[in-house]
Design an enzyme around this catalytic site. Structure first.
Site, short mmCIF file in Angstrom:
data_model
loop_
_atom_site.label_atom_id
_atom_site.label_comp_id
_atom_site.label_asym_id
_atom_site.label_seq_id
_atom_site.Cartn_x
_atom_site.Cartn_y
_atom_site.Cartn_z
N ASN A 1 31.17 41.53 39.64
CA ASN A 1 30.08 42.48 39.35
C ASN A 1 30.54 43.94 39.31
O ASN A 1 30.04 44.72 38.51
CB ASN A 1 28.90 42.27 40.30
N GLY B 1 31.96 37.85 47.44
CA GLY B 1 31.44 36.93 46.44
C GLY B 1 30.20 36.24 46.96
O GLY B 1 29.50 36.76 47.84
N SER B 2 29.95 35.05 46.45
CA SER B 2 28.71 34.36 46.80
C SER B 2 28.79 33.73 48.19
O SER B 2 29.88 33.46 48.71
CB SER B 2 28.43 33.27 45.77
N THR B 3 27.63 33.46 48.75
CA THR B 3 27.57 32.85 50.08
C THR B 3 28.15 31.43 50.06
O THR B 3 28.84 31.03 51.00
CB THR B 3 26.10 32.87 50.57
N GLU C 1 32.18 39.11 52.61
CA GLU C 1 31.04 39.91 52.11
C GLU C 1 30.34 39.05 51.08
O GLU C 1 30.92 38.74 50.03
CB GLU C 1 31.54 41.20 51.45
N CYS D 1 25.21 43.65 44.72
CA CYS D 1 24.76 42.92 45.91
C CYS D 1 23.72 43.73 46.69
O CYS D 1 22.96 43.17 47.46
CB CYS D 1 25.95 42.58 46.78
N GLU E 1 33.55 46.01 56.21
CA GLU E 1 34.58 46.75 55.50
C GLU E 1 34.30 48.24 55.70
O GLU E 1 33.30 48.62 56.28
CB GLU E 1 34.53 46.40 54.01
P1 NAD Z 1 31.88 33.86 43.48
O1 NAD Z 1 31.71 33.53 44.91
O2 NAD Z 1 31.60 32.82 42.47
O3 NAD Z 1 33.39 34.34 43.20
C1 NAD Z 1 33.98 35.41 43.91
C2 NAD Z 1 35.49 35.24 43.88
O4 NAD Z 1 35.83 34.08 44.63
C3 NAD Z 1 36.07 35.04 42.48
O5 NAD Z 1 37.32 35.68 42.40
C4 NAD Z 1 36.23 33.53 42.42
O6 NAD Z 1 37.22 33.09 41.51
C5 NAD Z 1 36.64 33.23 43.85
N1 NAD Z 1 36.40 31.83 44.26
C6 NAD Z 1 35.48 30.97 43.78
N2 NAD Z 1 35.60 29.77 44.41
C7 NAD Z 1 36.59 29.92 45.32
C8 NAD Z 1 37.17 29.04 46.27
N3 NAD Z 1 36.75 27.80 46.43
N4 NAD Z 1 38.17 29.52 47.06
C9 NAD Z 1 38.59 30.81 46.93
N5 NAD Z 1 38.09 31.66 46.03
C10 NAD Z 1 37.10 31.24 45.24
O7 NAD Z 1 31.03 35.18 43.25
P2 NAD Z 1 30.76 35.92 41.87
O8 NAD Z 1 29.83 35.08 41.08
O9 NAD Z 1 32.06 36.36 41.29
O10 NAD Z 1 30.02 37.26 42.37
C11 NAD Z 1 28.65 37.34 42.61
C12 NAD Z 1 28.35 37.17 44.09
O11 NAD Z 1 29.06 38.15 44.83
C13 NAD Z 1 26.89 37.40 44.43
O12 NAD Z 1 26.49 36.41 45.35
C14 NAD Z 1 26.88 38.77 45.10
O13 NAD Z 1 25.83 38.99 46.00
C15 NAD Z 1 28.19 38.75 45.80
N6 NAD Z 1 28.63 40.11 46.12
C16 NAD Z 1 28.58 40.52 47.42
C17 NAD Z 1 28.96 41.81 47.75
C18 NAD Z 1 28.94 42.28 49.18
O14 NAD Z 1 29.55 43.31 49.45
N7 NAD Z 1 28.30 41.60 50.09
C19 NAD Z 1 29.40 42.69 46.75
C20 NAD Z 1 29.41 42.22 45.43
C21 NAD Z 1 29.04 40.93 45.12
#
Ligand code: NAD
Length: 481
Positions: free
Chosen positions: A151, A227-229, A249, A283, A462
């Site tokens: 994002n 990334g995602s939860t 995060e 996020c 962070e």
């Molecule tokens: P995602 O979890 O699908 O992917 C994030 C990263 O993790 C990518 O690089 C992906 O390739 C990697 N990944 C996926 N599966 C993995 C695994 N099994 N092992 C290790 N790495 C893996 O998230 P996304 O769709 O890229 O981003 C959107 C999400 O990120 C939303 O849920 C958003 O809320 C969250 N987000 C959170 C914050 C925060 O600071 N809390 C900031 C930005 C985005």
């Protein structure tokens, strides 16, 4: 078609499998580049390089690391226009946003942690009878991994890499496979800046492939993930038995709580941004808007009117305020939530559908900014992260009632509160379950402050000293004299 390469030991390499994945331009819905589908062979090479580089890098002075990080920040500034365009094409975000937020912030992440490391120190505890002094060293961990989402691609990637390097670690960094382009350019710039081979290694690929390999690699001491939860949970389950340090995060579903005594105009302008900036793919966006009943109808009318004025269009065009969402898969997810909202009894006050632009953008992933009314706080639309240009609005009558709406959810990343009543502001700030609270503002950031969420939104913080603490290990030394 441009081929992205892995950066390992300051060399640019094809993946071991020689397999690539398509990278899409979301504004047109067509592939425009290829990204390595790396596997554990690539990871092993990167970890070997990072391990070999660690002893010398960890012994460099903070001033030396400061200078290299600042050099990299200067190179990002030099490439500002090109990087902003790259980010906009790769992600679908308006070029204007990438220019003022994503790229300047990536440079400031490096400058901030360059300066921070020159001020970072351990503790000392003196004892009497017997006389002794304890001092606590803060030492780099070794090889650490940084995994980032799509994002805010370069912004969040550098938010992790900068403190990791500043603290003296060597790094394996993986950007999202959906938006890898600025990470590839960063790799080239880091070589130009003069980082020694193996200090920063940027490898590309899927979560299921290279991401899993990172989570289970025995030589990687820590993982900083955004990334995602769901994915955060997966990484935790794989990495915990190996006792890796983890900073997670994750997702959010943030309340935006508006009291009738707020500064109305400021609230309205900011709420438009906190709802739809970056197509709602931040996020920290406030996707659940709760409005005190005396101003509910006025707010509804004004907010809908302003939202209808947003200009959905190709990301590179100057007048565009709302670009494309990041991928076809994500577009379909957002559209499916619009159907869920209707099935749950919601009404669209505006938006509610995909937008098809004229050629060559007719296959692009555009969604009309959407406001939904009439849903209870506990329905799926209000409980699950949609992460698109979609918000719900609902009225409330009392503080206790709105606190219930705000907190009765698995997430707890950020909360925005609008009120001129200072006592209420403090009361609410104390009671909302979130890691970050904004009062009468949104997304105002000071990089020294702790950043992160509670509940399913995050583990760890962070920013500032917290990031440097995460990327170092404490060692206590006790001397009797
Ligand atoms: P995602 O979890 O699908 O992917 C994030 C990263 O993790 C990518 O690089 C992906 O390739 C990697 N990944 C996926 N599966 C993995 C695994 N099994 N092992 C290790 N790495 C893996 O998230 P996304 O769709 O890229 O981003 C959107 C999400 O990120 C939303 O849920 C958003 O809320 C969250 N987000 C959170 C914050 C925060 O600071 N809390 C900031 C930005 C985005």
């Amino acid at each position: 078609m441009q081929k992205i390469l892995n950066q390992i030991n300051n060399q640019f390499k094809a993946p071991a499998t020689n397999k690539y994945l398509p990278v899409f331009d979301p504004s047109k819905g067509v592939p425009y580049a290829e990204v390595p589908d790396s596997n554990e062979k690539d990871l092993n090479a990167a970890v070997a390089a990072a391990r070999a580089a660690f002893p010398a890098w960890s012994e460099t002075t903070p001033r030396h690391r400061h200078d290299l990080l600042v050099k990299l920040a200067d190179l990002i500034d030099r490439e500002h226009e090109a990087l902003a365009k790259m980010e906009s094409v790769d992600n679908g975000k308006p070029l204007s946003l990438a220019k003022v937020v994503d790229i300047p912030r990536a440079a400031s992440n490096f400058r901030f942690f360059a300066n921070a490391i020159t001020q970072f120190s351990g503790d000392a505890h003196s004892m009497n009878q017997p006389d002794a002094i304890n001092y606590t060293l803060r030492q780099p961990l070794g090889v650490v991994a940084c995994i980032a989402p799509w994002n805010l691609p370069l912004y969040l990637f550098t938010w992790k890499i900068a403190p990791a390097l500043a603290a003296g670690n060597t790094v394996i960094a993986k950007p999202s496979e959906v938006t890898p382009m600025t990470a590839f350019r960063l790799a080239e710039l880091s070589v130009e800046a003069g980082f020694p081979p193996g200090v920063l290694n940027i490898i590309h690929g899927t979560g299921a492939g290279i991401g899993n390999a990172i989570s289970t690699h025995p030589q990687i001491k820590a993982i900083s993930f955004t990334g995602s939860t769901v994915v955060g949970g997966k990484i935790a389950s794989l990495a915990a038995p190996l006792f890796k340090k983890l900073s997670l995060e994750m997702g959010g579903k943030n309340p935006n709580i508006i009291f009738a005594d707020c500064d109305y105009d400021q609230m309205l302008d900011t709420t438009l941004r906190s709802s739809f900036a970056n197509q709602g793919q931040i996020c920290l966006c406030g996707s659940r808007i709760m409005v005190e009943r005396p101003i509910y109808e006025r707010f509804k009318k004004d907010f809908v009117e302003k939202t209808k004025q947003l200009k959905v269009g190709p990301p590179l065009e100057k007048e565009t305020t709302t670009g494309a969402v990041v991928s076809k898969q994500h577009l379909n997810k957002i559209l499916s939530y619009l159907e869920i909202a209707i099935s749950e009894g919601g009404q669209f006050l505006c938006g509610g559908q995909r937008i098809i632009l004229p050629p060559p953008f007719e296959k692009g992933y555009y969604v009309a900014p959407t406001i939904i009314e009439g849903l209870p706080a506990d329905c799926r639309t209000n409980q699950e992260e949609i992460f698109g240009p979609v918000v719900t609005i609902m009225p409330f009558d009392t503080e206790a009632e709105v606190l219930g709406y705000a907190n009765d959810i698995p997430y707890g990343l950020s909360t925005t509160i609008w009120t001129q009543d200072i006592s209420r502001a403090h009361r609410m700030a104390k009671k909302v379950e979130a890691g970050i609270v904004w009062i009468n503002t949104w997304m105002m950031r000071d990089l020294r402050t702790p950043f992160g969420g509670v509940k399913s939104s995050g583990v760890g913080r962070e920013g500032g000293w917290e990031a440097l603490r995460f990327f170092t290990e404490m060692k206590n030394v006790c001397i009797k004299y």
